[in-house]
Design a protein around this motif. Structure first.
Motif, PDB file in Angstrom:
ATOM      1  N   VAL A  46       0.850  -1.187   0.000  1.00 40.89           N
ATOM      2  CA  VAL A  46       0.000   0.000   0.000  1.00 40.89           C
ATOM      3  C   VAL A  46       0.887   1.239   0.000  1.00 40.89           C
TER       4      VAL A  46
ATOM      5  N   THR B 295       0.739   5.738  -0.668  1.00 44.18           N
ATOM      6  CA  THR B 295      -0.106   6.926  -0.767  1.00 44.18           C
ATOM      7  C   THR B 295       0.485   7.855  -1.812  1.00 44.18           C
TER       8      THR B 295
ATOM      9  N   ASN C  10      -6.154   8.856  -2.118  1.00 46.36           N
ATOM     10  CA  ASN C  10      -4.702   8.848  -1.894  1.00 46.36           C
ATOM     11  C   ASN C  10      -4.048   7.478  -1.817  1.00 46.36           C
ATOM     12  N   HIS C  11      -4.746   6.373  -2.047  1.00 48.48           N
ATOM     13  CA  HIS C  11      -4.140   5.066  -1.880  1.00 48.48           C
ATOM     14  C   HIS C  11      -3.947   4.341  -3.212  1.00 48.48           C
TER      15      HIS C  11
ATOM     16  N   TYR D 295       5.203   4.819   0.752  1.00 47.43           N
ATOM     17  CA  TYR D 295       4.687   3.522   1.186  1.00 47.43           C
ATOM     18  C   TYR D 295       4.333   3.557   2.661  1.00 47.43           C
ATOM     19  N   LEU D 296       3.228   2.889   2.988  1.00 46.78           N
ATOM     20  CA  LEU D 296       2.857   2.739   4.390  1.00 46.78           C
ATOM     21  C   LEU D 296       3.738   1.658   4.997  1.00 46.78           C
TER      22      LEU D 296
END
Length: 107
Positions: free
Chosen positions: A11, A13, A58-59, A82-83
């Motif tokens: 995931v 953003t 935003n993802h 990146y998360l």
């Protein structure tokens, strides 16, 4: 096979204005990704205009190994953040089954 070479859903953003550009770049690089968009009608200057907007703001979901994900930022200059998993200090990974259910729900 090490954890960095396994293909998983990561995931990231990005800014809303860049999502379409990022989607085009990922398609050109032939990297599997998921950015859900929906069509809606917006009134501009007294006229209704059909606009495509992201469903999840935003993802960006990218299906690749960790090295490929990091090369998108370093080598291809995609503006992604990146998360990260707080405890493991690695990129956040979405389990395959959850991602399949999520894509089924939004398609």
């Amino acid at each position: 096979m090490s954890n960095t070479q396994e293909v998983k859903w990561h995931v990231a953003t990005a800014k809303i204005q860049l999502l379409k550009k990022i989607k085009g770049r990922l398609e050109a690089l032939k990297i599997e990704h998921f950015i859900p968009f929906r069509n809606c009608w917006v009134e501009k200057n007294g006229r209704k205009v059909k606009v495509e907007e992201p469903v999840v703001l935003n993802h960006v979901f990218i299906h690749a190994d960790q090295a490929t994900c990091l090369s998108l930022v370093n080598n291809y200059s995609l503006n992604l953040n990146y998360l990260r998993h707080l405890e493991k200090h690695t990129l956040l990974v979405v389990p395959e089954k959850q991602m399949e259910d999520f894509m089924f729900l939004l398609n």
